[in-house]
Scaffold this motif. Sequence first.
Motif, mmCIF file in Angstrom:
data_model
loop_
_atom_site.group_PDB
_atom_site.id
_atom_site.type_symbol
_atom_site.label_atom_id
_atom_site.label_comp_id
_atom_site.label_asym_id
_atom_site.label_seq_id
_atom_site.Cartn_x
_atom_site.Cartn_y
_atom_site.Cartn_z
ATOM 1 N N ALA A 115 0.829 -1.201 0.000
ATOM 2 C CA ALA A 115 0.000 0.000 0.000
ATOM 3 C C ALA A 115 0.866 1.254 0.000
ATOM 4 N N LYS A 168 2.060 2.822 -3.377
ATOM 5 C CA LYS A 168 1.136 3.493 -4.279
ATOM 6 C C LYS A 168 1.493 4.971 -4.405
ATOM 7 N N SER A 169 1.201 5.546 -5.556
ATOM 8 C CA SER A 169 1.504 6.955 -5.794
ATOM 9 C C SER A 169 0.663 7.852 -4.895
ATOM 10 N N ILE A 202 -1.526 9.873 -7.506
ATOM 11 C CA ILE A 202 -2.490 9.030 -8.233
ATOM 12 C C ILE A 202 -2.567 7.696 -7.499
ATOM 13 N N PRO A 203 -3.396 7.608 -6.466
ATOM 14 C CA PRO A 203 -3.382 6.443 -5.569
ATOM 15 C C PRO A 203 -3.664 5.100 -6.229
ATOM 16 N N PHE A 204 -4.284 5.096 -7.411
ATOM 17 C CA PHE A 204 -4.585 3.812 -8.040
ATOM 18 C C PHE A 204 -3.434 3.335 -8.936
ATOM 19 N N LEU A 205 -2.331 4.084 -8.964
ATOM 20 C CA LEU A 205 -1.152 3.682 -9.733
ATOM 21 C C LEU A 205 0.023 3.464 -8.782
#
Length: 205
Positions: free
Chosen positions: A32, A35-36, A39-42
């Motif tokens: 976790a 994660k970026s 851009i949390p989903f990348l």
Amino acid sequence: MMKLAVVAALAGSAAAFAPASTEIGRAATSLAAEKSQAIPFLPAPENCEGYVGNVGFDPLRISDYFPVDYLREAELKHGRMCQLAWLGYVAVDLGLRVPGYPEAMSGATSASVHDAAVEFGALGNIFIWIAIAEMTSWIGVSQMLQGSGREPGDFGFGKQYLEGKSEEQINKIKLQEISHCRAAMLAFSGVVTQSVLYDKGFPYF
């Protein structure tokens, strides 16, 4: 013996449904954390770690193909140019003219001066000076990419303001600069777009 085998089998089955171990929990936490931030989903771009102002914004993964020092150099250069460009763009539309400004271009706005500058020949001179600046600056960039220790964007200007400051204070100043650079790139794009769309002077609406 049969009873012991049954008990062992039941114990093994129960273990399969037991809560995850702390090691698995740590692995999930680590995943976790990768994660970026922007851009949390990348996933976070690993090569950008350690750079001041890094928020994990690299959706095209450009940092996987080019040295991050070179990318930071380009970001600082364009940001600094856009800070000056925004100021100059607005100043011209507010009526500011430098001494010796050509009469043929005196009535042009920032949005319309391109054609007048081409006709007058000023744009060619500007191009030559920019080319000289680019070729000169590439010497420092090339040395940096070869491991000279030069930091991205460092041309020796204003370094006296960093003297006597702690690493934390210096990083804060670097963060302020990169933040202003990013804001200026967006601001200059916005001011040019709005001045063309509305065809009005400052504040362009």
